[in-house]
Each structure stands twice: as structure tokens, then as C-alpha cells.
Motif scaffolding. Structure first.
Motif, short mmCIF file in Angstrom:
data_model
loop_
_atom_site.label_atom_id
_atom_site.label_comp_id
_atom_site.label_asym_id
_atom_site.label_seq_id
_atom_site.Cartn_x
_atom_site.Cartn_y
_atom_site.Cartn_z
N ASN A 557 0.83 -1.21 0.00
CA ASN A 557 0.00 0.00 0.00
C ASN A 557 0.86 1.25 0.00
OD1 ASN A 557 -2.39 -1.47 0.01
ND2 ASN A 557 -2.53 -1.51 2.24
N PHE A 558 1.91 1.23 0.82
CA PHE A 558 2.83 2.38 0.85
C PHE A 558 3.52 2.57 -0.50
CE2 PHE A 558 7.04 4.21 1.65
CZ PHE A 558 6.68 5.40 2.28
N SER A 559 3.92 1.45 -1.12
CA SER A 559 4.55 1.54 -2.44
C SER A 559 3.57 2.08 -3.47
CB SER A 559 5.07 0.16 -2.86
OG SER A 559 6.00 -0.34 -1.93
N LEU A 560 2.31 1.62 -3.39
CA LEU A 560 1.29 2.09 -4.33
C LEU A 560 1.04 3.58 -4.15
CD1 LEU A 560 -0.71 1.29 -6.53
CD2 LEU A 560 -2.37 0.76 -4.73
N ILE A 561 1.01 4.04 -2.90
CA ILE A 561 0.83 5.47 -2.65
C ILE A 561 2.00 6.26 -3.21
CG2 ILE A 561 0.71 7.20 -0.82
CD1 ILE A 561 -0.84 5.17 0.86
N SER A 562 3.21 5.77 -3.01
CA SER A 562 4.40 6.45 -3.53
C SER A 562 4.36 6.51 -5.06
CB SER A 562 5.67 5.74 -3.05
OG SER A 562 5.73 5.71 -1.64
N VAL A 563 3.95 5.41 -5.68
CA VAL A 563 3.87 5.39 -7.14
C VAL A 563 2.84 6.40 -7.63
CG1 VAL A 563 3.19 3.98 -9.12
CG2 VAL A 563 4.67 3.01 -7.36
N ARG A 564 1.71 6.46 -6.97
CA ARG A 564 0.68 7.42 -7.37
C ARG A 564 1.15 8.85 -7.18
NH1 ARG A 564 -4.66 4.47 -4.70
NH2 ARG A 564 -4.83 2.79 -6.26
N GLU A 565 1.83 9.13 -6.06
CA GLU A 565 2.34 10.48 -5.83
C GLU A 565 3.35 10.87 -6.90
OE1 GLU A 565 3.88 10.50 -1.91
OE2 GLU A 565 1.92 10.63 -0.94
N ARG A 566 4.23 9.94 -7.25
CA ARG A 566 5.21 10.23 -8.28
C ARG A 566 4.53 10.47 -9.63
NH1 ARG A 566 9.75 12.71 -9.45
NH2 ARG A 566 10.79 11.80 -11.29
N LYS A 567 3.52 9.66 -9.92
CA LYS A 567 2.77 9.81 -11.17
C LYS A 567 2.08 11.16 -11.22
CE LYS A 567 -0.96 7.64 -13.80
NZ LYS A 567 -1.96 6.53 -13.80
N GLU A 568 1.43 11.57 -10.11
CA GLU A 568 0.76 12.86 -10.07
C GLU A 568 1.76 14.01 -10.22
OE1 GLU A 568 -1.40 12.94 -6.46
OE2 GLU A 568 -2.91 11.48 -7.12
N LEU A 569 2.95 13.85 -9.63
CA LEU A 569 3.98 14.88 -9.75
C LEU A 569 4.42 15.05 -11.19
CD1 LEU A 569 5.88 16.89 -8.38
CD2 LEU A 569 7.49 15.00 -8.01
N LEU A 570 4.64 13.93 -11.89
CA LEU A 570 5.04 14.00 -13.29
C LEU A 570 3.94 14.62 -14.15
CD1 LEU A 570 6.82 10.54 -13.74
CD2 LEU A 570 7.89 12.78 -13.48
N LEU A 571 2.69 14.25 -13.89
CA LEU A 571 1.59 14.84 -14.64
C LEU A 571 1.47 16.34 -14.38
CD1 LEU A 571 -1.16 12.09 -14.22
CD2 LEU A 571 0.18 12.59 -16.27
N THR A 572 1.70 16.74 -13.12
CA THR A 572 1.65 18.17 -12.79
C THR A 572 2.75 18.94 -13.51
OG1 THR A 572 0.76 17.60 -10.61
CG2 THR A 572 1.66 19.81 -10.90
N LYS A 573 3.94 18.37 -13.56
CA LYS A 573 5.04 19.02 -14.27
C LYS A 573 4.72 19.14 -15.76
CE LYS A 573 8.86 17.79 -11.19
NZ LYS A 573 10.15 17.08 -11.07
N GLN A 574 4.18 18.08 -16.35
CA GLN A 574 3.83 18.14 -17.76
C GLN A 574 2.76 19.21 -18.02
OE1 GLN A 574 2.72 14.23 -19.02
NE2 GLN A 574 4.78 13.38 -18.78
#
Length: 689
Positions: A557-574
Motif C-alpha cells: 500500500n505504501f509503495s502504491l501510494i508512492s507510485v501514485r504520488e510520483r505519477k501525479e507529480l510528473l503529470l503536474t510538471k507536464q
């Protein structure tokens, strides 16, 4: 090169490569009778592995095989998908009323091959020897049997009868299964009178299998409890046994006195595992059975007995869980636990086998938490000529954890006995001379899985091996391991990461060093990482307890949350980059719009008309050029400087240009008139849309 004939050297069995000739040397091989006999020719050089020369082999081929190797490569298990493995067949036979013996066999087509019989440990069955049936079944006739009261040899009917249904339901109310458990009745069935699942009963069962099913003397092998039964049977029926292999055999079983051996002491215990179970035993069985039959408890036990947790035990786990669901399992467990010991103790059975000259081979996993190698070394002390092999890393079940090594040793030992000592024992093919005094250690490597290999360490202890010497050697090895670990930590603490031979007190060994702490730590770490990787993939979760599964779930669950946060960060940057690009485009458009407006204001519309849809370059007089140094970027028109004879113009071609040029040549007006006429001519030629 001089070749020494075998006829000239009848007393020698080892030939050593020395300079340009073959020099004889001595090598002793154990015989079934306990004596010593010279083996056949073995040719080697001083530093290489040994090779046994067969009757049809050419001595000249030795030069091609004399390279030294640090690891001994052995074959892996056969691939069942392409038909290499031996086919396993399942059979049943009724030994006694309502006592059906389940067994599996393979290699029945090998009519002239020796017969092998495998006996399981406590709580498992013939399925635990699947890797021996599929592999050894290609060369031998192999059987594996389930002890009565265990595995698939549980009774087919309830051994007791119930006079009161309410009483039975109350007694079994603590059990999770709604179906009444067999054996919890009030009276024993006639066929179950005096039935107790003990060592003596299993010994009689093995006798029945050997005499009635197999029909000839066998090589018998047993793990844990099966090892004790194998030794017990060989001690009482030596004429039916050609050899015994003990795989981490337990040296004790049965905590209550045997009525034949100690009748007075046995009277102090009124119940000895027979049916029906006493009321107190029923309640105790209910409590204990609920705990040990739980899948989490079974997984925890398997995790203890298997050193390499990357071993696939899914089949073993599912079969054990399936056995615990049988209605007769709980009462059978109680009968086994309260059964008396055998008529012969383990040490007495060992002495009987020694007197009857029964051949015994010892194979023990070094990391067994229950039956450690110290018990195997005690047997080695009683039987100095018995080959004793120690495997590491391996736990309580080496035949299932490292079946490649166990099958390799079984083949070599059987060939040694069948040839009367002519075939050398495993690890003695190179004719080691000092193995009798100490031991031989080799690293075994074999293919495992798809595209990767596994290696383990194998020791063979000599016939003059001292038990206390071995204990001292193990203590010294442990002390050296601790000291090396402490030294390494000290060096790492002070920043000395490179251990070299010039550092005082540090001596770097070769890769073949017997006690290499770094390699052991790396192997353990690799195994642990492989296990965690499989757990992260959702595989082999049967060995994990509830707490470990919860911890794994939190990690995922922690890994999934980290993956989602990283994904949202990349989408925000784009998205931010897209906004910046949009702003730049708007700014450029605004700049272009202003330039167009400025150009329109700079060039007022005089007699405005639409310009043609083409662009033409023609030469103008540099003297009359008003916009010679101005660049109009929006319409891509550049008026060159005064040094240029050609400029880009937007306007009408033809006579207009020629007329304007001729007028300029004929007239020489003032500067004001030139400016006015030039502006008007430009306005007539350029129209901005």
C-alpha cells in the motif's frame, strides 16, 4: 609418454600425472563387508579433479579432461514437460481390515535395476519424494509409501462407535469442522482393537511392502521419522535390506515405555495410544489440533525446516492441509503422540545393523533446526566406515530442498555397493588420500529453474573422523567466522573497504576458502531478496504468517501510494510545461500583432488597394531607397542597405517598375520632392492585408 599397464600394477588403483609418465598411487574404497579394497584406475594430475577410467575409455583422452575446476557440476532434475522425467503411478493395497496403504512408484520398466524404497517423515507422505520418483525412477525401480495413520493411509472407517450422539457433539464442539471426527467415540471397533500407530506397526507395514509388493531386498531411505523406521526395519530384517540411507533421521521417537521391553514401567501408563481416546485426551487433542492444523501454523513449521525459503513448497503445503481435513486425522495424531516407543531404541538398532553388516549412508542438512548434524556425527562415530555427507545450505528435508545433490549421492552410493567397491564413492573419484583422516569439501553446482544455477557446499567425512575433533573443528570454524565478521565490521567502521594482503593481520584467501563469511552473507542476502521479490509479486505466500502478510500488505500500500504520488507529480510538471508553452505562444502572438499594427501605422493607406498574391524581387536605385535599412519581419520583406543593388519588393511588376525607374533617371528633384514621390510610389506598390 609412458603408459603403465593395469596388469603391471595389480595393487594400485590411482595413477597420478607426473612429468612424462604415469605414477601409481594408492586409493582405498569401502566394501559392503566393511573391508577395504582397491578401486579401478583413476587418472588425474596433481591439481585437477579425478576421472574414473572405464573399461572402454581411452587413456589418451585424459589430456582433454585434465583442467582444474573449482566447482563440481552435477545434473539437475529432469524436465517433466518434455517427457524426461519418470512417470509416477499411484496404488493402494489393503494391508489389514480398513487399513489401506497408499504408495507411489516409478521406473517399473527397469526390471533388472535395483529397488529403492523411501519412507516419509511425520506429517507428510509419499508426495514428499516426488523429486526422487521422477529422477531416480529413470534408472531404478522406486517406491514411496505413506505410513498408516498419516498421509493418504488413514483408515477408511471410524475406528470407534458412538453410543450417545449428544456426548459426541459436545466433545467435538470445540473443533471447527462441523463433521464429527473419527476416533472420538465410546468403544473401539473390532478391527481397531489394540490399534496404535507406533514404530512397531510401521515396521510391520514396511515388511509387508517389501515382501508382498516389491518382492525382493531393497535399498531403503528415510527422512526424519522415516529414517528411524528404516534403521529399525534393517536391524530386525537385515536379509531384506541392501542398504540404508538416513536423511536427517530423528534418533528418538515415542515418549512412553514399550510394554514388551519394559512391562512394569508400561503399567504405570494406562493408556498407550489405543482407541477409543480417553475423555481428557479428547479435550487436549481438540486444543492442540486446532493450533497445529491451522494453515498459518503449517506454513510456519515449513519455514523453520527449510533453510532456503526460495524452495517451492506450495504442493507440500497444500497436501498437508488436505490431510488435516480428513475426519480421522485428529485421533490418529493423538494415537501417534501417545504411542509407546519401539522394542529397539535408535542406538540399539544401529548396533544391530553394525553386527549384521548392513550398509548405511548418512546425508544430513547442516542447517537443520530439529535434528542437527551432531546426531549424524554421533552415528558416524559408531560406524566409522559409513560415508557421511553434510550439505549446506540445507535444512531438515534435504531430499526436497536440494534433491539434485541427494539424488546424485544416492546414485553414486548405490553404484558403489552394486559394483562391490569397484565404483568410487561420490567425491572420491579423484582418489583423495587424506579423506580418511579428515574430510573433503566441494562446491556443487546444478541448474535450477529457467536460466540460473544454484550451488551448495558438500562435505564427506573420512572413516577416521573423530567426533570430538569434529566438534572442535566446528567450534574453531564458528570462532573464525565471528572473528572475521568483527574484523570486517571494524575495517568498515574506519573506512578501510579494501582488504588486501599487505594489511597486517589480514590474510586474503582464495574463492575456494572453506569458511568464506562474505560469500555466505551474500548468498543469504540473495536468497532473502529473491524471497522478498517473489512475495512482492504475490507468489509463495503460504509460508507467511498473518502478521507477515499484514506487513507485506502495508508495504505494498505504501509503495502504491508512492507510485501514485510520483505519477501525479510528473503529470503536474507536464501540465505546467504545457501552460508555459501556451503562455509563450500567446506572448509571441501578441508581439506579432503589435508589430503588424506598428507597420500599419508606419505605412498609412494611400489609395489602398489589395496587393497581388505573389512576391517579386527586383532591383531599385539605392539613392532613392527610403527603407533601405528597415526590416519588415511580419511580411518577410527586407530592404537591403545602400551598398546593395537588389532588394525585395511587394508590388506590381512590369511597366510600373520600368516607368518609375525611367522617371528617376530623367529628373533630379530636391530631397523633399524625392521623399514625397518615393512615399507615394511605395504606397502604391505595397498593400497590407
Amino acid at each position: 609418454m609412458e603408459i603403465i599397464s593395469q596388469n603391471l600394477l595389480p595393487q594400485c588403483s590411482l595413477v597420478t600425472w607426473s612429468s612424462n609418465r604415469l605414477v601409481p598411487n594408492r586409493s582405498n574404497i569401502l566394501l559392503p563387508g566393511g573391508g577395504i579394497k582397491k578401486s579401478r584406475f583413476v587418472i588425474r594430475n596433481g591439481t585437477s579433479d579425478g576421472y574414473v577410467v572405464g573399461e572402454n575409455e581411452d587413456l589418451g583422452s585424459l589430456a582433454r579432461r585434465g583442467d582444474s575446476k573449482s566447482k563440481l557440476l552435477i545434473p539437475g532434475l529432469p524436465d517433466q514437460s518434455n517427457g524426461e522425467a519418470a512417470r509416477i503411478t499411484t496404488s493402494h493395497c489393503e494391508w489389514k481390515p480398513n487399513l489401506t496403504v497408499h504408495y507411489e512408484k516409478s521406473g517399473c520398466g527397469n526390471v533388472e535395476a535395483p529397488a529403492l524404497l523411501f519412507l516419509p517423515g511425520f506429517g507428510v507422505g509419499s508426495f514428499h519424494y516426488e523429486k526422487q520418483l521422477t529422477d531416480l525412477g529413470r534408472d531404478y525401480r522406486v517406491w514411496a509409501v505413506d505410513f498408516v495413520g498419516q498421509g493418504l493411509s488413514l483408515p477408511t472407517q471410524d475406528p470407534t462407535t458412538t453410543t450417545s450422539t449428544s456426548t459426541l457433539s459436545e466433545e467435538t464442539s470445540g473443533l471447527e469442522d462441523s463433521e464429527p471426527f473419527w476416533g472420538f467415540g465410546d468403544e473401539a471397533q473390532p478391527w481397531a482393537d489394540q490399534l496404535v500407530y507406533s514404530l512397531d506397526l510401521w515396521r510391520e507395514q514396511v515388511q509387508y511392502i517389501v515382501e508382498e509388493v516389491i518382492g525382493e531386498p531393497v535399498y531403503i531411505a528415510g527422512n526424519s521419522l522415516g529414517g528411524y523406521v528404516a534403521l529399525y526395519f534393517a536391524a530386525t530384517h537385515p536379509h531384506l535390506v541392501k542398504g540404508v540411507t538416513l536423511l536427517n533421521a530423528t534418533p528418538f521417537w515415542g515418549f512412553f515405555p514399550n510394554p514388551v521391553r519394559s512391562p512394569r514401567l508400561a503399567r504405570l501408563f494406562p493408556w498407550s495410544g489405543t482407541f477409543p481416546l480417553p475423555a481428557r485426551v479428547k479435550k487436549l487433542t481438540e486444543l492442540v489440533w486446532q493450533k497445529i492444523s491451522d494453515p498459518e501454523s503449517i506454513a510456519e513449521i515449513l519455514k523453520q525446516v527449510y533453510k532456503d525459503h526460495s524452495t517451492d513448497v506450495d504442493k507440500v503445503f497444500s497436501r498437508i492441509v488436505e490431510i488435516t481435513q480428513h475426519p480421522a486425522a485428529a485421533a490418529s495424531f493423538a494415537s501417534i503422540m501417545f504411542a509407546p516407543g519401539g522394542e529397539l531404541s535408535f542406538s540399539e538398532a544401529l548396533s544391530r545393523c553394525k553386527e549384521n553388516n548392513v550398509q548405511i549412508c548418512l546425508m544430513y542438512g547442516r542447517e537443520d533446526p530439529w535434528v542437527g548434524p551432531i546426531w549424524g556425527k554421533k552415528i558416524k562415530k559408531e560406524l566409522p566406515n559409513a560415508p557421511y555427507y553434510e550439505i549446506s545450505p540445507a535444512g531438515h528435508c534435504p531430499h526436497d530442498e536440494v534433491p539434485e545433490v541427494v539424488n546424485y549421492l544416492m546414485r553414486g552410493w548405490i553404484k558403489h555397493l552394486e559394483s562391490g567397491g569397484f565404483e568410487a564413492l561420490p567425491l572420491l573419484e579423484d582418489g583423495e588420500e587424506d579423506w580418511e583422516q579428515s574430510s573433503i569439501a566441494r562446491e556443487m553446482e546444478f541448474p535450477r529453474g529457467e536460466g540460473w544455477k544454484k550451488s551448495v557446499k558438500l562435505w564427506l567425512y573420512g572413516s577416521k573422523y573423530s567426533f570430538w575433533g569434529g566438534v572442535g573443528e566446528a567450534f574453531r570454524a564458528s570462532l573464525v567466522r565471528v572473528l572475521r565478521g568483527s574484523m570486517k565490521k571494524t575495517l568498515l567502521r574506519y573506512g578501510n573497504y579494501q582488504i588486501s594482503s599487505d594489511v597486517p593481520g589480514i590474510n586474503c584467501k582464495t574463492e575456494n576458502q572453506e569458511e568464506c563469511t562474505e560469500v555466505d552473507l551474500l548468498k543469504d542476502e540473495i536468497s532473502m531478496l529473491q524471497e522478498k521479490h517473489l512475495h512482492m509479486q504475490g507468489k509463495r505466500l503460504n509460508l507467511l504468517s498473518l502478521k507477515e502478510l499484514q506487513h507485506l500488505e502495508k508495504q505494498l500500500n505504501f509503495s502504491l501510494i508512492s507510485v501514485r504520488e510520483r505519477k501525479e507529480l510528473l503529470l503536474t510538471k507536464q501540465l505546467e510545461e504545457s501552460r508555459l508553452k501556451e503562455q509563450r505562444a500567446e506572448l509571441e502572438n501578441e508581439t506579432l500583432r503589435r508589430q503588424v499594427q506598428e507597420l500599419r501605422s508606419f505605412l498609412p493607406s494611400i489609395n489602398q488597394h489589395y496587393a497581388p498574391s505573389y512576391i517579386r524581387c527586383f532591383a531599385i536605385d539605392p539613392k532613392n531607397s527610403l527603407l533601405s535599412n528597415t526590416c519588415l519581419g511580419d511580411i518577410n520583406c527586407s530592404l537591403q542597405n545602400t551598398n546593395s543593388d537588389t532588394t525585395l519588393q511587394l508590388g506590381l511588376p512590369g511597366e510600373a517598375h520600368d516607368t518609375r525607374k525611367n522617371e528617376g533617371d530623367r529628373e533630379s528633384p530636391s530631397s523633399d520632392s524625392v521623399t514625397t514621390s518615393t512615399t507615394r510610389a511605395t504606397a502604391q506598390r505595397i498593400s497590407l492585408v
